[in-house]
Design a protein around this motif. Structure first.
Motif, PDB file in Angstrom:
ATOM      1  N   GLY A  26      -4.818   0.719   4.181  1.00 45.89           N
ATOM      2  CA  GLY A  26      -5.785   1.814   4.313  1.00 45.89           C
ATOM      3  C   GLY A  26      -7.221   1.398   4.580  1.00 45.89           C
ATOM      4  O   GLY A  26      -7.491   0.396   5.251  1.00 45.89           O
ATOM      5  N   LYS A  65      -9.675  19.251  -0.377  1.00 45.36           N
ATOM      6  CA  LYS A  65      -9.263  20.614  -0.026  1.00 45.36           C
ATOM      7  C   LYS A  65      -9.153  21.489  -1.268  1.00 45.36           C
ATOM      8  O   LYS A  65      -9.458  22.689  -1.222  1.00 45.36           O
ATOM      9  CB  LYS A  65      -7.936  20.605   0.752  1.00 45.36           C
ATOM     10  N   GLY A 109       0.827  -1.207   0.000  1.00 44.94           N
ATOM     11  CA  GLY A 109       0.000   0.000   0.000  1.00 44.94           C
ATOM     12  C   GLY A 109       0.857   1.250   0.000  1.00 44.94           C
ATOM     13  O   GLY A 109       1.691   1.438   0.895  1.00 44.94           O
ATOM     14  N   GLY A 114      -2.299   6.831  -2.397  1.00 43.65           N
ATOM     15  CA  GLY A 114      -3.413   6.243  -1.652  1.00 43.65           C
ATOM     16  C   GLY A 114      -4.666   7.103  -1.614  1.00 43.65           C
ATOM     17  O   GLY A 114      -4.895   7.948  -2.485  1.00 43.65           O
ATOM     18  N   THR A 115      -5.468   6.887  -0.588  1.00 49.81           N
ATOM     19  CA  THR A 115      -6.720   7.624  -0.424  1.00 49.81           C
ATOM     20  C   THR A 115      -6.432   9.114  -0.290  1.00 49.81           C
ATOM     21  O   THR A 115      -7.068   9.947  -0.935  1.00 49.81           O
ATOM     22  CB  THR A 115      -7.452   7.141   0.852  1.00 49.81           C
ATOM     23  N   CYS A 116      -5.464   9.439   0.551  1.00 52.71           N
ATOM     24  CA  CYS A 116      -5.183  10.841   0.886  1.00 52.71           C
ATOM     25  C   CYS A 116      -4.969  11.688  -0.371  1.00 52.71           C
ATOM     26  O   CYS A 116      -5.650  12.695  -0.571  1.00 52.71           O
ATOM     27  CB  CYS A 116      -3.949  10.872   1.781  1.00 52.71           C
ATOM     28  N   ARG A 172     -15.371   4.889   7.677  1.00 53.02           N
ATOM     29  CA  ARG A 172     -14.574   4.106   6.721  1.00 53.02           C
ATOM     30  C   ARG A 172     -14.113   2.821   7.390  1.00 53.02           C
ATOM     31  O   ARG A 172     -13.749   2.823   8.564  1.00 53.02           O
ATOM     32  CB  ARG A 172     -13.377   4.932   6.244  1.00 53.02           C
ATOM     33  N   GLY A 220       0.809   6.368   4.759  1.00 51.81           N
ATOM     34  CA  GLY A 220       1.462   5.471   5.718  1.00 51.81           C
ATOM     35  C   GLY A 220       2.555   4.659   5.043  1.00 51.81           C
ATOM     36  O   GLY A 220       3.715   4.657   5.475  1.00 51.81           O
ATOM     37  N   LEU A 253      -6.323   9.124  10.085  1.00 47.23           N
ATOM     38  CA  LEU A 253      -5.878  10.399   9.521  1.00 47.23           C
ATOM     39  C   LEU A 253      -4.557  10.193   8.791  1.00 47.23           C
ATOM     40  O   LEU A 253      -3.751   9.339   9.186  1.00 47.23           O
ATOM     41  CB  LEU A 253      -5.693  11.439  10.631  1.00 47.23           C
ATOM     42  N   ALA A 254      -4.322  11.020   7.778  1.00 47.31           N
ATOM     43  CA  ALA A 254      -3.117  10.855   6.964  1.00 47.31           C
ATOM     44  C   ALA A 254      -1.849  11.066   7.789  1.00 47.31           C
ATOM     45  O   ALA A 254      -0.885  10.300   7.662  1.00 47.31           O
ATOM     46  CB  ALA A 254      -3.159  11.838   5.799  1.00 47.31           C
ATOM     47  N   ASP A 264      -4.755   3.469   8.443  1.00 49.12           N
ATOM     48  CA  ASP A 264      -6.200   3.233   8.556  1.00 49.12           C
ATOM     49  C   ASP A 264      -6.582   1.762   8.766  1.00 49.12           C
ATOM     50  O   ASP A 264      -7.630   1.469   9.331  1.00 49.12           O
ATOM     51  CB  ASP A 264      -6.914   3.716   7.281  1.00 49.12           C
ATOM     52  N   GLU A 305       1.648  -1.504  -4.875  1.00 47.25           N
ATOM     53  CA  GLU A 305       0.446  -0.655  -4.932  1.00 47.25           C
ATOM     54  C   GLU A 305      -0.427  -1.116  -6.101  1.00 47.25           C
ATOM     55  O   GLU A 305       0.054  -1.286  -7.210  1.00 47.25           O
ATOM     56  CB  GLU A 305       0.839   0.823  -5.090  1.00 47.25           C
ATOM     57  N   ARG A 306      -1.718  -1.307  -5.807  1.00 47.83           N
ATOM     58  CA  ARG A 306      -2.598  -1.804  -6.879  1.00 47.83           C
ATOM     59  C   ARG A 306      -3.317  -0.682  -7.625  1.00 47.83           C
ATOM     60  O   ARG A 306      -3.878  -0.909  -8.686  1.00 47.83           O
ATOM     61  CB  ARG A 306      -3.598  -2.802  -6.331  1.00 47.83           C
ATOM     62  N   CYS A 310      -7.804  13.701   1.362  1.00 45.38           N
ATOM     63  CA  CYS A 310      -7.352  15.007   1.850  1.00 45.38           C
ATOM     64  C   CYS A 310      -7.164  16.029   0.731  1.00 45.38           C
ATOM     65  O   CYS A 310      -7.739  17.128   0.795  1.00 45.38           O
ATOM     66  CB  CYS A 310      -6.003  14.875   2.570  1.00 45.38           C
ATOM     67  N   ALA A 316      -1.376  -7.202  -3.727  1.00 44.50           N
ATOM     68  CA  ALA A 316      -0.556  -8.107  -2.911  1.00 44.50           C
ATOM     69  C   ALA A 316      -1.404  -9.002  -2.022  1.00 44.50           C
ATOM     70  O   ALA A 316      -2.485  -8.606  -1.585  1.00 44.50           O
ATOM     71  CB  ALA A 316       0.390  -7.276  -2.046  1.00 44.50           C
TER      72      ALA A 316
END
Ligand code: FAD
Ligand code: NAI
Length: 458
Positions: free
Chosen positions: A142, A50, A10, A39-41, A268, A14, A314-315, A307, A33-34, A46, A113
């Motif tokens: 995550g 923003k 991932g 990632g999400t952030c 989440r 993180g 949180l990131a 996560d 990483e798939r 995030c 993975a």
């Protein structure tokens, strides 16, 4: 060679922070990483939110005669341009992270993975499988939107879907959940001129934060024309003539809210489906992978951060845990106090919180005093006019050390760090007041709140 000292699964904040830290320690490191790096952030959290909130605020001010509207009132809403701006920022930051990984010689392995045996990871991509071994494996997979079995909930959108882009402005939206995602999207849609209804199951918005923050925000939202229902536990979503109807159980009986669109933002869940396809299974705590104080799972050599295993999603928590976990694995000092976690919400005015609230200090039997100030007469607040703003500070009655802070004011997401810094270094309210604040700033209100706190401390 397919063997690494550390293999991270991932590449969110993180995972990539952990991989970079491992590379800094000179370790042979790979990261799987798939989807997209970041990632999400970076891709669905995030950063895109923003970017959109910033653009929506400029549009709103131009429409409403606010800050930007003083100069320009004929700004047109251009959704494709708004989302293109958001994508550009995301892509630039993503390629920045990819560059950091490349320069640090972290091998980026694209694919999905699975941990198939001790110290063994299988990566699948386009039907092809490759096997890697590693001294240590770090899970940083995550989370994803929670979609509990509420009838009709599949008709609602998630934040992931909205962030892919909107084909047109929505007339109305019901947001299920008055937590962090709910509140930020409520601000965004309201600023675009959409009619917003928030349904929160508990007794206030942002129920995880200080009561005064959620209550003030609800008042502000109502003043801005949003419909806010608390104690409204959603039970079903149904298609109707005018869009979708959301049915909820209110304090005094059943209720319903109808809108063109529905956003589900009710938390989440940790994402690790398919990660352990065989007999090897980690111990869990609820849906989270259980870890000890060194981020070790119940499987030897397998660690987890962010996560997927953390109680706080949180990131900056994921990133701090990533660095700490790698440092601990290789006998280095953690280098950060992981118990002090600032939390920020990017509505207007911004909200920021760290440490104990007044109620939490009381519940824990810690003698505490509160210092407070409103920002009515703060010059920068008057100029920006974000709505009711305040600062609340909590200090230990005997030692006068800072214990926490709750801020609802412009720039609070930056200002909160001085309280985190004070807490990490056991500074007192008096020590914080020693520093001169520049004029004119939002920060000057911090000095006012500190003076009030010191008066109460006696
Ligand atoms: P993630 O960022 O979720 O990354 C996990 C990565 O692992 C993903 O890229 C995924 O594709 C990959 N992966 C999963 N399984 C596998 C597998 N089997 N094989 C290979 N790869 C895999 N936090 C803040 O601090 N501030 C904010 O302002 C903020 N805003 C947010 C707004 C929204 C709308 C959302 C949804 C979240 C927001 N968050 C915010 C939360 C933040 O995004 C997360 O806490 C953070 O991204 C978690 O980082 P992570 O590294 O643990 O996991
Ligand atoms: P959340 O946990 O913050 O809020 C979910 C809300 O939904 C809760 O208040 C809960 O009471 C409510 N709820 C649950 N079931 C309900 C039902 N059936 N009917 C009505 N209300 C119901 O989760 P959210 O907002 O989805 O965010 C997920 C995570 O993403 C957060 O934990 C946060 O850490 C992170 N995030 C952080 C941001 C930031 O730092 N600025 C921004 C956005 C997300």
């Amino acid at each position: 060679m397919n063997h690494y000292q550390l293999l991270v699964i991932g590449a969110g904040p993180g995972g990539y922070t952990a991989a970079l830290q491992a590379a800094k320690l000179g370790l042979r490191t790979a990261i799987v990483e798939r989807r997209e790096v970041g990632g999400t952030c970076l891709n669905r959290g995030c950063i895109p939110t923003k970017a959109l909130l910033h653009a929506a605020q400029i549009y709103h001010e131009a429409q409403s005669g606010g800050e930007a509207g003083i100069l320009a009132q004929d700004l047109q809403l251009d959704l494709p341009a708004m989302f293109a701006h958001q994508r550009k920022i995301t892509e630039t930051l993503r390629s920045g992270v990819e560059g950091l990984l490349r320069n640090a010689k972290v091998e980026l392995i694209p694919g999905s993975a699975a941990i198939t045996a001790p110290n063994t990871v299988q990566v699948e991509r386009d039907g092809e499988r490759r096997t890697f071994t590693a001294e240590r494996i770090l899970i940083a997979t995550g989370s994803e939107p929670a979609m509990p079995p509420i009838p009709g909930l599949e008709l609602a959108m998630t934040s992931d879907q909205i962030l892919q882009g909107m084909d047109r402005p929505y007339r109305s939206i019901v947001i299920i959940g008055g937590g962090v995602i709910g509140v930020e999207f409520a601000s965004f849609f309201r600023q675009l001129g959409c009619q917003v209804t928030i349904l929160e199951g508990l007794d206030r918005l942002l129920p995880n934060l200080d009561r005064e923050l959620g209550q003030n925000l609800a008042q502000l939202f109502k003043k801005q024309g949003l419909n806010v229902y608390t104690n409204a536990m959603v039970q079903a979503v149904e298609p109707g003539q005018d869009g979708l109807t959301v049915r909820f159980q209110g304090k005094t009986g059943p209720g319903a809210a109808t809108a063109e669109k529905v956003l589900c933002a009710i938390g989440r869940r940790p994402a690790w489906a398919g990660l352990f396809p065989g007999d090897l299974q980690p111990e869990t705590e609820g849906r989270r992978i259980r870890v000890d104080s060194r981020f070790a799972t119940s499987i030897p050599g397998v660690y987890a951060i962010g996560d997927v295993s953390s109680t706080i999603q949180l990131a900056h928590v994921a990133a701090a845990q990533g660095t700490a976990c790698v440092n601990l694995m290789w006998g280095k000092p953690v280098g950060m106090d992981l118990s002090i976690v600032p939390s920020c919400i990017y509505c207007r005015p911004e909200i920021a919180s760290v440490g104990l609230t007044e109620a939490q200090a009381k519940a824990a039997g810690i003698p505490a005093k509160i210092g407070k100030c409103t920002l009515f007469s703060n010059a920068r607040t008057m100029i920006a006019n974000p709505g009711r703003s305040f600062i609340k500070l909590v200090a230990h009655s005997e030692t006068h050390e800072m214990l926490g802070a709750q801020l609802m004011c412009e720039h609070s997401t930056d200002m909160i760090s001085q309280i985190s810094l004070a807490m990490a270094n056991h500074l007192t309210a008096q020590q914080l007041l020693l520093a001169m604040r520049p004029h004119p700033t939002f920060e000057e209100a911090m000095a006012d709140a500190l003076e009030d706190l010191i008066r109460k401390l006696g």
